[in-house]
Write an enzyme that holds these catalytic residues in place. Structure first.
Site, short mmCIF file in Angstrom:
data_model
loop_
_atom_site.label_atom_id
_atom_site.label_comp_id
_atom_site.label_asym_id
_atom_site.label_seq_id
_atom_site.Cartn_x
_atom_site.Cartn_y
_atom_site.Cartn_z
N ARG A 1 0.72 -1.11 0.10
CA ARG A 1 0.09 -0.03 0.07
C ARG A 1 0.85 1.29 -0.02
NH1 ARG A 1 -1.70 2.38 4.39
NH2 ARG A 1 -1.71 0.53 5.93
N TYR B 1 -16.01 15.51 -17.57
CA TYR B 1 -16.44 13.91 -17.60
C TYR B 1 -17.49 14.01 -16.44
CZ TYR B 1 -16.61 9.16 -16.04
OH TYR B 1 -16.77 8.05 -15.48
N ASP C 1 -6.40 17.53 -16.49
CA ASP C 1 -6.81 16.28 -16.94
C ASP C 1 -6.25 16.14 -18.44
OD1 ASP C 1 -7.92 13.88 -17.87
OD2 ASP C 1 -9.53 14.12 -16.32
N LYS D 1 -7.54 4.33 -19.77
CA LYS D 1 -7.66 4.64 -21.17
C LYS D 1 -6.57 4.54 -21.88
CE LYS D 1 -11.86 6.09 -19.65
NZ LYS D 1 -11.67 6.23 -18.36
#
Length: 366
Positions: free
Chosen positions: A50, A102, A174, A199
């Site tokens: 983590r 988005y 972004d 993506k």
């Protein structure tokens, strides 16, 4: 050494990565939750996945190198990345955001960030006067998508940076649609760059991932602290898939972009297509049909093109923003931005462009 983007996609961070101590050409998958200590007060440099994992660290270094940043931080998804970035702010802070975002980002800002006392002011960031007029003494950041999703508006990042050059305001971009292969926001003044690695970076619609790249080591360290504290970390196997995907980013983007330019021109010649939104760069297109029936006929009858929510893979995908990516945006807001029931969004893949056009043409004319 300085590398061209095509070379950097394959070799960025390779020599600096500890995962290459074995000489492995492909980054090994360190599928482990924890790491043993050699002895008291000693560490291999890794303690718990983590906090950090060699496979994930390598992937972070690759993305950071491509974006010319001081450090990168990987998360489980793109939305987990944006949520982590919002942890940099406090109640009472104001964020200026692109209005044509988005839908998932809007949902996060309106429901989670607002609940946490952060005010989001939406503006048309492609209009510098709108951005400037929205700045207040409590503005702490400007969050921009360029091109926007789904209307493909373009914001001049360098010009926005010039507006805030003498203010303590973070510029966050972004860069999912263009990728670091086509655009480097940090080179134009951005402080943070976020990606849905699901993506184009991954490129094969087979994994979820997110990244933020910081211009400064201090910001990168703050976001690493958020990552290990909140825990939405990227898994080693998914980091491996993203790293593998990035190796072909350049050739995928070139082919997809070439296809998109030809498809955009073809769409403009179709009598049943009333508007085409394509910024002349990248592989995302949105277009408006003459009627709702035409839009739904395309969705129902495409065969090669897949009717699916997402983008950036080798397959061409078509999406219906009104009921998919922006379904939770209030109708009045959607319509004001041009997101109506005649709007379709196309993520252009790497197939033969003639086949994509033939598939679209058959459905538009039927």
């Amino acid at each position: 050494m300085q590398m061209k983007p095509e070379t950097a996609c394959i070799h960025a961070a390779a020599t600096a990565s500890k995962s290459h101590a074995t000489g492995a050409v492909a980054v090994p998958i360190f599928q482990t939750a924890t790491f043993a200590h050699p002895g008291f007060g000693q560490s291999t440099g890794y303690d718990y996945s983590r906090t950090q994992n060699p496979t994930v660290e390598h992937c972070e270094k690759v993305v950071a190198a491509l974006e010319s940043g001081a450090g990168g931080v990987a998360f489980a998804t793109g939305m987990a990345t944006i949520a982590a970035v919002m942890e940099l702010f406090r109640p009472g802070d104001e964020i200026i955001a692109t209005d044509d975002l988005y839908g998932g980002s809007i949902r996060l800002f309106n429901n989670i960030s607002a609940k946490n006392g952060i005010t989001i002011n939406y503006v048309d960031s492609s209009d510098l006067s709108d951005v400037e007029s929205a700045i207040t003494p409590t503005t702490k950041a400007i969050f921009i998508e360029t091109p926007t999703n789904p209307m493909m508006k373009v914001t001049d990042i360098a010009a926005v940076k010039q507006l805030i050059s003498d203010r303590d305001i973070l510029l966050i971009v972004d860069n999912t649609f263009l990728t670091p292969y086509l655009f480097n926001p940090i080179a134009h003044g951005a402080d943070l760059v976020v990606h849905s690695g699901t993506k184009y970076l991954s490129g094969h619609n087979d994994t979820l991932a997110g990244f933020v790249v910081a211009k400064s080591p201090e910001l990168a360290e703050k976001l690493h602290t958020v990552k290990k504290t909140t825990g939405a970390v990227l898994s080693p196997f998914d980091a491996f898939l993203v790293t593998r995907g990035i190796k072909t980013l350049a050739i995928r983007m070139e082919k997809s972009q070439s296809n998109a330019r030809k498809i955009a021109e073809w769409l403009k010649s179709q009598s049943k297509i009333t508007a085409v939104h394509y910024p002349e760069q990248g592989a995302m297109i949105s277009f408006t049909t003459d009627t709702v029936e035409t839009a739904q006929n395309i969705l129902n009858k495409v065969e090669l093109i897949l009717y699916a929510e997402s983008l950036g893979g080798v397959e061409t995908l078509i999406t219906y923003p009104a009921t998919q990516t922006h379904a939770e945006v209030p109708e009045a807001e959607r319509l004001a931005r041009g997101i109506n029931e005649c709007l379709l969004r196309l993520s252009v893949g790497i197939e033969a462009v003639e086949d994509i056009i033939q598939d679209l043409g058959r459905t538009i004319d039927s």
